[in-house]
Write an enzyme that holds these catalytic residues in place. Sequence first.
Site, PDB file in Angstrom:
ATOM      1  N   ASP A  62       0.846  -1.201   0.000  1.00  0.00           N
ATOM      2  CA  ASP A  62       0.000   0.000   0.000  1.00  0.00           C
ATOM      3  C   ASP A  62       0.882   1.252   0.000  1.00  0.00           C
ATOM      4  OD1 ASP A  62       0.986  -0.198   2.591  1.00  0.00           O
ATOM      5  OD2 ASP A  62      -0.962  -0.410   3.546  1.00  0.00           O
ATOM      6  N   ASN A 117      -7.482   0.731  14.100  1.00  0.00           N
ATOM      7  CA  ASN A 117      -8.924   0.607  13.840  1.00  0.00           C
ATOM      8  C   ASN A 117      -9.255  -0.729  13.167  1.00  0.00           C
ATOM      9  OD1 ASN A 117      -7.889   0.963  11.296  1.00  0.00           O
ATOM     10  ND2 ASN A 117      -9.250   2.630  10.694  1.00  0.00           N
TER      11      ASN A 117
END
Length: 235
Positions: free
Chosen positions: A67, A136
């Site tokens: 990423d 998260n």
Amino acid sequence: MQQRTFPDHAALSHHTADYIADLVRQKPDAVLCLASGDTPSETFRILAAMVQAGQLDLSQCRFIGLDEWVGFGPTDEGSCGYLVYRDLFTPASIRPEQITYFDAKAADLQAECARVDAAIADFGKLDLLLVGIGMNGHIALNEPGTPFTLRCHVVQLAQSTIDVGQKYFTKPTPLSQGITLGLQHLTEARDVVLMASGARKAAIVHEALHGPITEQLPASIMQTVEQGKVFDSKI
Ligand code: PGA
């Protein structure tokens, strides 16, 4: 899915490096997709040291970047690519032609997604997908709510990812989008290792592995990944 918990980050890093080294010794031209971030840094440094000591040959491997922050490239300090080049690609003398990384500065990011998807399809399967987990519960930059069925895509970053992501940069840095492999790549990889370390990650790791499987907590997909391993440490 199997989970192994190590006493500390050093033990976790040594085990993960040995795991990757063994995989490469069995398959010297392995296709490795490697996460960036603080968690795998030490693992990469150990692998690079093995290469420098002549104990490991990565010269036939192919590497895929997991990423990147949109607008950033590997020469930008704090980018995902920067960390992997610093800790592994540069010290292990990985050649540019071995590396497929998102160009997150490209004008056409959808074309970038298609290019990386095509590269992965050409390789057949990823031999190893090494990922971390965000505070998260994200995996790579697949934020809560991302369909499990996506391949490469551009994402709007969650506020917590933007806030936590500041730790990689030396000054406050505006982040808004990311470009990332998708969770479909994770289910299709031959082997998947999720690394997590530290007390601050313990609760989200526990919830991901023992709570409901839901796209609201991307890492909960690991419960469905038969070939998946979780290597973690409490400190
Ligand atoms: P970290 O990042 O290794 O720096 O904690 C993990 C992630 O956000 O995936």
